[in-house]
Write an enzyme that holds these catalytic residues in place. Sequence first.
Site, short mmCIF file in Angstrom:
data_model
loop_
_atom_site.label_atom_id
_atom_site.label_comp_id
_atom_site.label_asym_id
_atom_site.label_seq_id
_atom_site.Cartn_x
_atom_site.Cartn_y
_atom_site.Cartn_z
N GLU A 115 0.92 -1.24 -0.18
CA GLU A 115 -0.04 0.00 0.03
C GLU A 115 0.93 1.30 -0.11
O GLU A 115 0.32 2.25 -0.67
CB GLU A 115 -1.06 0.08 1.18
N GLU A 137 -4.28 -9.62 2.82
CA GLU A 137 -5.13 -9.23 4.17
C GLU A 137 -6.41 -10.24 3.99
O GLU A 137 -6.79 -10.62 5.04
CB GLU A 137 -5.65 -7.88 4.10
#
Length: 687
Positions: A115, A137
């Site tokens: 990210e 995730e």
Amino acid sequence: MAIHFERDDEGIVTLTMDMSGSANVMNAEYHEAMGEAVAKVEAVRDEIAGVVLTSAKKTFFAGGDLNLLVQVTPDNAAEALGFLEDMKGQLRRLEQLGKPVVAAVNGSALGGGFEIALACHHRVVLDDDRIKIGLPEATLGLLPGGGGVTRLVRLLGVQPALPLLMEGKQLRPQRALQAGLVHALASSREDLIAQARAWIKANPAPVQPWDQPGYTVPDVKFGDPNVYSLLAAAPAVLRKKTHGVYPAPEKILAAAVEGALVDFDTALTIEGRYFVELVTGQVAKNMIGTFWFQLNEIGAGGSRPSGVDAAKVTKVGVLGAGMMGAGIAEVSAKAGIEVVLKDVTLEAATRGAAGNPGITPTDSDDDLAGCDLVIEAVFENRELKNKVLPAAEAVALPDAVIASNTSTLPITGLAKAVQDPTKFIGLHFFSPVPKMRLVEIIVGAETSDETLARAFDYVLQIGKTPIVVNDSRGFYTSRTFGTYVTEAVSMIAEGVRPALIENVAKRAGMAVGPLAVSDEVTLTLQLKIRDQTLADDPSVAGALGEHPAFKVLEELVAEGRTGKAGGAGFYEYPEGGKKFLWPGLARYARDDAGVTEQDVEDRLLFIQSLETVRCLDEGVLRSVGDANVGSVFGFGFAPWSGGTLQFINSYGVSEFVERADYLADTYGERFRPAASLRERAAKGEKF
């Protein structure tokens, strides 16, 4: 400083992330350091050419701090969301700096690490196959909450981004480049920095695609009927896969689609709210606990005896070239171990070797000379094992570890076949071996710590996950999984419709329906295991004799329905067609069976958890982590639950005991909770 700030005479700033500890993670230290670094860069914006963001660690950035995330509850959710939004704000300021920002990715960038890279204008990655790129995730019950969903959807489009997000795929650098996740690959650390600097000089004022005027998500256009029909069908398609027990993929889909229809900053807000919803939920806590903390503890040697030097296997002999033996030989050879695969005939051994490099097929024990590990993988027949084991031991190295791949026969008994039982151990692989991650290591009564340590090291050497259990019939996995199958057959005997049993099992998160599994392992094997158990321990005759499942199994076998290998079992197997439940099972079905869907689900899950508790009480299991990881990786217990013991924790120990008592009163004493479980409930203790 946790992020080193270095400015050279060409005006290029290098920010090097170097948090305390072995890896960079998103925690309070990172939050403070990144805030200071961004503020520094902003202060000299007009004086610099650009920014290179890299890492001093072996990995680029490891992601969120899971120690913090598991502590997020509905009570402190607002605080957690504020922390998250502030970190996302830092990255937003970085990408809107007005100067080029390049991520020089020198190691794996997963989760929060990727990210951070996505917030940079350009991403260069070291071309090393040990490096992984992605947003995993979802595999821990979460979604990428640091801008990952919002940026990836805008980078690739909703449809290409969703599989990467919902399946948590991790890509090697070459694949990441092909998928459009990164822009360039570098051949060395020096080349990595050089490419980053060159891009800064060539692109003095870049703007992220999503910040350009008039930008729209590539495959989402207002008014396009094809888009709307696809999006309308997506939730149903996803529900078919998740059965509604995995909230993360559903929230990822929602965040991706909803975020694609609004501006960038609003999309970040939507993403953050869904993230907090997931992180405060029980499923994420289950999955993080088992698939991160407990799995890492196992991988770090939590079940390995201390004080024994690490060892590598150099030559392994595998006895038996059937499906299991061939699979063990294949994974060993791929790990760089020299393999000898022995069978009764050279033809059978050659067939099992299947041309895989590094495997020598043979029909002679003499070729086992020099083996420091021998793994027996012949049929589940004690006499046959007693014959092949001493013959192999006689020619292997004097200190070789001798192992059996038996799935049910007690190791202590098999050890009597070899000269030195201290060097004998169980290595229970799962089928198909190349795909299944788990190996159950079974310690016999005389197995030494050195033998256990060497077996443990071998399992890690071939890239598998080891759990360690003590000897007993069926050990942990076969014994516990057997209860799942027999409970389903019991319900057939009670008149429950087979389709209901199969569908409820899959809806509950089990990998495969119990009747389908029964066919896979064969009905005859289940009866043989019962008969062998009775022969070895007549004291269990009452419990086994009264179990309603075996009458059904005996009737089907008598009619020639022995399972998939025999062409017929609980299912029909038409040639070239899809299997289907045998219509003849209708003779067992009763409209007044009186077993609700919830009872079906609870019986299938509770029986496995109750058997796990018994294994823990009896000392078969050595740790809670081995129980949870073993149940999911070994026999497909519902991953959303975190495993058989975590299922009890998340259900509530007291509530579990109460429900189990109801099942015992209604369906049989096999559901009666053990005294240890009642004590836990009384004390409010979890596993």
